[in-house]
Structures are given as C-alpha cells and as structure tokens.
Design a protein around this motif. Structure first.
Motif, mmCIF file in Angstrom:
data_model
loop_
_atom_site.group_PDB
_atom_site.id
_atom_site.type_symbol
_atom_site.label_atom_id
_atom_site.label_comp_id
_atom_site.label_asym_id
_atom_site.label_seq_id
_atom_site.Cartn_x
_atom_site.Cartn_y
_atom_site.Cartn_z
ATOM 1 N N THR A 57 36.590 -34.216 -34.524
ATOM 2 C CA THR A 57 35.145 -34.355 -34.387
ATOM 3 C C THR A 57 34.602 -33.100 -33.719
ATOM 4 O OG1 THR A 57 35.320 -36.757 -34.160
ATOM 5 C CG2 THR A 57 33.278 -35.736 -33.415
ATOM 6 N N VAL A 58 33.567 -32.522 -34.324
ATOM 7 C CA VAL A 58 32.913 -31.339 -33.771
ATOM 8 C C VAL A 58 31.472 -31.709 -33.449
ATOM 9 C CG1 VAL A 58 32.266 -28.932 -34.157
ATOM 10 C CG2 VAL A 58 34.403 -29.823 -35.132
ATOM 11 N N LYS A 59 31.089 -31.479 -32.214
ATOM 12 C CA LYS A 59 29.763 -31.878 -31.753
ATOM 13 C C LYS A 59 29.050 -30.694 -31.126
ATOM 14 C CE LYS A 59 27.447 -35.395 -28.917
ATOM 15 N NZ LYS A 59 27.650 -36.577 -28.030
ATOM 16 N N THR A 60 27.787 -30.497 -31.517
ATOM 17 C CA THR A 60 26.924 -29.508 -30.890
ATOM 18 C C THR A 60 25.772 -30.241 -30.213
ATOM 19 O OG1 THR A 60 25.408 -29.195 -32.752
ATOM 20 C CG2 THR A 60 27.482 -27.965 -32.809
ATOM 21 N N ALA A 61 24.861 -29.477 -29.653
ATOM 22 C CA ALA A 61 23.671 -30.094 -29.065
ATOM 23 C C ALA A 61 22.794 -30.737 -30.126
ATOM 24 C CB ALA A 61 22.880 -29.048 -28.287
ATOM 25 N N HIS A 62 22.997 -30.351 -31.394
ATOM 26 C CA HIS A 62 22.117 -30.790 -32.464
ATOM 27 C C HIS A 62 22.787 -31.734 -33.464
ATOM 28 C CE1 HIS A 62 19.742 -27.386 -31.029
ATOM 29 N NE2 HIS A 62 20.812 -26.627 -31.204
ATOM 30 N N ASP A 63 24.088 -31.620 -33.643
ATOM 31 C CA ASP A 63 24.738 -32.276 -34.778
ATOM 32 C C ASP A 63 26.145 -32.705 -34.400
ATOM 33 O OD1 ASP A 63 24.984 -33.200 -37.372
ATOM 34 O OD2 ASP A 63 25.339 -31.240 -38.268
ATOM 35 N N THR A 64 26.655 -33.709 -35.111
ATOM 36 C CA THR A 64 28.038 -34.168 -34.944
ATOM 37 C C THR A 64 28.627 -34.447 -36.323
ATOM 38 O OG1 THR A 64 27.545 -35.216 -32.818
ATOM 39 C CG2 THR A 64 29.559 -35.911 -33.947
ATOM 40 N N VAL A 65 29.837 -33.916 -36.591
ATOM 41 C CA VAL A 65 30.526 -34.177 -37.853
ATOM 42 C C VAL A 65 31.966 -34.545 -37.562
ATOM 43 C CG1 VAL A 65 29.046 -32.653 -39.233
ATOM 44 C CG2 VAL A 65 31.149 -31.755 -38.212
ATOM 45 N N GLN A 66 32.547 -35.287 -38.488
ATOM 46 C CA GLN A 66 33.947 -35.686 -38.382
ATOM 47 C C GLN A 66 34.703 -35.239 -39.627
ATOM 48 O OE1 GLN A 66 34.768 -39.877 -37.500
ATOM 49 N NE2 GLN A 66 36.556 -39.762 -38.826
ATOM 50 N N SER A 67 35.932 -34.795 -39.444
ATOM 51 C CA SER A 67 36.799 -34.422 -40.557
ATOM 52 C C SER A 67 38.216 -34.879 -40.217
ATOM 53 C CB SER A 67 36.736 -32.909 -40.800
ATOM 54 O OG SER A 67 37.440 -32.557 -41.976
ATOM 55 N N TYR A 68 39.189 -34.423 -40.993
ATOM 56 C CA TYR A 68 40.592 -34.745 -40.712
ATOM 57 C C TYR A 68 41.462 -33.644 -41.286
ATOM 58 C CZ TYR A 68 41.292 -36.256 -45.573
ATOM 59 O OH TYR A 68 41.392 -36.295 -46.948
#
Length: 616
Positions: free
Chosen positions: A301-312
C-alpha cells in the motif's frame, strides 16, 4: 435450430463458467425495467485493475440502453444484441450483419453522492478496434487497437446533474493494420469467430488533483524495486512529487485459501516505511518466493497526503544459465525449472473472448494444474488483468504472446516451413523486407510497448513471444532489442516456430507433422507447440458437427490418453536431460472447429480425473 446455435446456447456450469444467461446492470447503469434491475448480478463485477486498486470504483458493466450487455463483445451470445440489427434513430452507426463493423453503444449512469473527489476518470479494459467516446454529448477521446486498456479524464465533460449519458462509437472492420490475433470473418480451422466493440470492464474512478498514476514493481529474490508515477491533475499534465510516501508491505496469512482475492486485510504486516523517494529498493526480511508450487504474494500500500493505492507482488526471477552437462537451462528463482505447459487461446462458447464470469479463468487454471501443468502459453491474445491475477494467486506461469497484425499468407507462413523446415530454421529467410508498411510496423511496436506496460507487474508472466510462425513478422532482431529495452526481466522468444533470425533467448520449435527430435543448441530449447491430438466428445460437446481440426484424430478417450502419454514418454521426457527446457502442448480446450483440447469448448474434461502429465 442449427448445431452451432444449439451449442452456443449450452449453459456452462457454475464450476466452469459462473452465471449463464442474461445479465442485468444491478440498477447502476441505464434505464432498464424494474424487473431487470432485480435479477442477475452485474457481469465481471470485481475490481478490474488488481495491480493498482483504490477505494473509488463505479462499475458500468451490465445491460446498456442500446441493448448490449457490457462487457461481452458484440457477436457473442452473452452480449444479447441480435446480429440482424439495422440502423435506428437511437444508433448513429448502421449495424453490418454479424460482423458489427460499426456500432454505437449508449446508456446513462448516475454518480453517487460524494463520489467526485477532484477528477473523474473513465476506464476501458479493451475495445476492438477503434473507439470514440462521448460524455453528455461532448467528445472526450478516441482510442485505436483492441487489446490494451485506456482511460479518459471526463471531468470537464460532465454536466452539472445526474444522470449522465455515455456513448461509445465503435468501428471494427478487422483492419489488419491493427492487431487481430486469430479473428477472421470467414472463420474455420485455426481461425475463429471475430468479435467487435467493448469486451472488457468499463468503469469510473475519482481521483484527487494530485494522484498516483502507476506503480512499477521489479522483483528479485530478496525484495523489489518500486517506482512511483504520480500525476498532477490529469495524465497530460506535468508530473509533481509528493513530500512523502507512506509504504506498507504485508503477506497473506497462512490460513487464507488461495481462492481469496489479493487483499491486504487478509495479511500480516511485514514492514512500513516513509520516504520522499519515487524510486527505491525495498528489502524483504525472510523472503518467501513465488512459484507455481508455492505462489506466495505480498501486498503493498502506497499512501500520500492526497491518494492511497494498493498493489501486490511476488518475489521471483527468471534467467538462463549453463548446467554441469553444458546445456543452457531456463531458470526460475535461480534454479533449473521445466516449464510444462499448454497452449491457451482464451476463447469461450457464450462470450467468445470472455468466460461467463471470472470463475471461468480460475477453473481453467486449476484444471490444468490438476493435469500436472505449470505453464499456460497465452496465444496471441491479451487477457483482462483479472486473468493474470488468478494465475499469480493460484500458481501458474504465463508465456505471453504479443498479438499479430499484418496479413497472413498460407503459402509463406505455413506451407514453406512445413515442406522446408530446415531452411526456415537456419535463418535462410531474412525478414527485414517482410510486412514493409511503416504504419503497420509502428502500430505493432506501439501495441507491444502498451502490452508490456499493462502486464509488467504480474509475477506469473515469465516469457514473451514476439512473433508466432511468421505471422506479421518483420525485423525480429530489432524487435528483440525493442522488447528487451522495455523489459529486461523476462525471457524473449523472438520467433516461435520458424523463420528464425539471430537474436532470441531461446531456440523455439513447433512440431506437429513429424517426430520430435531435439538437437543440442547454444540456447535453451523450447518446443513451443506440439501435440494437438483431436477427439470429439459426444454428445453435443463440439462446435461443428461436420468440421474437425487437429493434427491426429482419435475416436475414444482411452486411445487419446494412451497416445498423449506415449507422446510425452517417447518424445518429450527423454529430451529433458538433453537440454529441453519447456514444452507447450496444443491445447487447453477445444476452440470452435479445433477439437484438440484437454477440455471441450464448453469445458468438459476429455480425460479421466486421474490423468496426469507428470515430470516430477
């Protein structure tokens, strides 16, 4: 009712195809009737982009107002659109018989309260061949090519109130300057029914003005190189960097079954870190590797102040090295590995390019694993992302073909190499003058690059095939360099079958009409097609009563099983110790006139439940 019509109306079981028959939109899309909105589930309702998931998702699949059931392609039984449609007031394009050379999709959708963050993106998995898209009467974009995903920022086109209208005008003349695979209007033999239009999920997501556009994950045996692509406002704007990225890596817990979808909530945290770097290496302590026998996956999971995405991702490598006897070997995770595979065309009786549901892919994978196979050669077709996710999760290597364009020549591409195999195997035919159209060549290269981009993160993909049997082949040595520059982490088979040139990672042969003989090579040896034994399963488990296509015909199950075992025991297994690294049997299932599958076209096994091709 004709035999073909009767076959196409077969209801595939839940085990092999999921829900059959008519689908509805679940109330999210289109006007529809009240009864429609209470019946079957939305087709292909799962989140369609498993390598870049975010919490914003509105699926537009279902029965559109034009009558087509998205995402099933035009011409398929599941699409629900009659092949005899003609122009009407509701359709900007006339319909051209069963080929659907031109068609206009249209429906309406409503955005839920709170859905819009800043920007709204409209995503298409694939549309064959040319798509022009309108939102609320405004053109938002056009895309050419039928096998790769695309998206448009539709924020400025949206009117101020619900509902909104979407229109997708499709042109598909089966123009061979675009990749077309094995589609042919006059189908028969090794050529199949063509499709047109939308054939993968259509969906909306909303993103902030500054959002994560993509993740590129390159694994080794100890960790990954992670590259973060962040976009400001839309895909055509300048790239801007966030101050920090908060990254979490976790691994599936041991009690999670392999049938579960990749999801960080069913996992144990491995590490967390905060960084300002957009490109970094992440080392995994006590790494668990990915392989068909043990398909370990990690979630990120990569999270910024603006967005969050999940991968594997999966930790695995592929490579080439010489063994103690001097033979070049294909390696998986640093060790010699025999890729025991089947050819997988990806065709289905009711959906043509699609099974009835995602369960169809899973069932095919598990059926082949049960037979002893660890590899699928995905034959000149690019599948939806959820197919590759299933291979990652269930443990199945994929040898991925790029999709051919340009014209096919029966004399040059089939007769010559069949009659003069040695000439075609030794570089006698130079391909720099083949298929000389600069436009067609550029389209092929563009599609290759797009294919690599959308498939790069899937650990199951270990091998690319550039050209198959000379179809559309040109400058194979240059294409080898082109592919290697885009992805140096996978094996490249420049010329599968024949018309070999100089640059390739493997020596790749197709053998059907002669006995398999493997000669020592300075490259790993791959029999990338062989077998193709034909057997029609009665009653009614075939597409065409009067036509049959295969390379050797059998009339009983016992004869078929005996012949396949003899083929492996006498012509494949003895050569493993002499340098053979992979063998791809034709094929997973019957496809229309072809009756040479381990499964019928409607996915009924042709061999006994205890049948196995064992290399252990």
């Amino acid at each position: 009712m004709s035999k073909k019509e009767e076959f196409n109306k077969l209801k595939v079981s839940e085990e092999y195809g999921g829900v059959a028959g008519d689908f509805c939109n679940g109330g999210n899309v289109g006007a529809g009737s009240e009864s429609d909105q209470h019946t079957d589930e939305v087709p292909f309702a799962k989140y369609p982009r498993p390598q870049l998931k975010r919490d914003s998702f509105l699926n537009l699949n279902g029965k559109w107002d034009c009558g087509a059931v998205v995402p099933f392609p035009l011409g398929s039984y599941n699409c629900g659109v009659s092949a005899s449609l003609s122009a009407s007031d509701d359709c900007d394009f006339p319909q051209n018989g069963c080929n659907f050379e031109q068609y206009s999709y249209h429906t309406t959708f409503s955005l839920p309260d709170g859905f819009i963050k800043d920007r709204v993106l409209l995503n298409f998995g694939a549309v064959d061949q040319i798509a022009t898209v309108f939102i609320d009467g405004k053109k938002v974009g056009e895309h050419e090519g039928g096998y790769t995903p695309f998206s448009f920022d539709i924020t400025e086109a949206l009117s101020s109130e619900n509902p909104h209208k979407i229109q997708v005008d499709v042109i598909d003349t089966l123009d061979h300057k675009f990749p077309y695979g094995k589609q042919k209007k006059a189908r028969g033999g090794m050529w199949y029914t063509p499709i047109s239009g939308i054939w993968q999920t259509v969906w909306l997501e909303s993103v902030p003005r500054q959002y994560i556009r993509g993740l590129k994950i390159t694994p080794d045996l100890e960790g990954i190189k992670l590259e973060i692509d962040e976009c400001y406002e839309n895909t055509s704007s300048i790239t801007a960097a966030s101050d920090t990225y908060n990254i979490t890596v976790s691994r599936a817990t041991d009690d999670v079954q392999v049938s579960a979808e990749p999801d960080a909530q069913f996992s144990t945290q491995v590490l967390t870190l905060t960084t300002s770097e957009k490109s970094l290496y992440i080392k995994i302590e006590n790494p668990k590797l990915w392989s068909p026998e043990d398909p370990n996956l990690y979630y990120i999971t990569v999270k910024t102040a603006h967005d969050t995405v999940q991968s594997y991702f999966g930790l695995r490598t592929v490579g080439i090295a010489r063994d103690k006897d001097g033979y070049q070997r294909l390696l998986l995770n640093g060790e010699p590995y025999f890729f025991n595979g089947v050819l997988d065309q990806g065709y289905w009786p009711e959906g043509i390019f699609l099974p009835n549901s995602e369960k169809g892919w899973e069932s095919d994978i598990l059926a082949m694993k049960k037979l002893g196979f660890n590899t699928l050669r995905k034959h000149i077709k690019v599948e939806p992302a959820l197919f590759y996710e299933a291979c990652d999760r269930l443990g199945m290597v994929v040898f991925q073909d790029f999709v051919n364009n340009s014209d096919y020549s029966f004399f040059h591409d089939t007769i010559l190499p069949t009659v003069f195999p040695r000439l075609c195997d030794k570089g006698f035919f130079k391909d720099k003058h083949y298929h000389k159209s600069s436009e067609t060549r550029q389209i092929f290269k563009k599609t290759v690059a797009a294919t690599i981009d959308c498939l790069y993160n899937f650990p199951c993909i270990c091998y690319y095939t550039v050209f198959n049997e000379g179809w559309g082949q040109f400058c194979a040595d240059e294409l080898y360099d082109f592919v290697k520059a885009h992805d140096s982490t996978r094996i490249i088979d420049s010329t599968s079958g024949w018309f070999k040139q100089k640059k390739t990672d493997v020596h790749s042969d197709h053998v059907y009409f002669r006995k398999i003989k493997v000669k020592k090579s300075d490259k790993p040896i791959v029999i990338s097609e062989f077998g193709g034994y034909s057997f029609k399963l009665e009653p009614n488990h075939y597409f065409n009563k009067n036509q049959n296509y295969g390379y050797k015909t059998f009339v009983s199950q016992s004869e078929l099983e005996k012949a396949i075992h003899e083929l492996y025991d006498t012509q494949i297994k003895p050569y493993v110790k002499k340098g053979l690294c992979a063998a791809i049997y034709t094929q997973l299932s019957d496809v229309e006139d072809e009756t040479n599958g381990f499964l019928t076209y409607d996915r009924i096994p042709k061999v006994e439940s205890n049948f196995e091709v064992d290399f252990s």
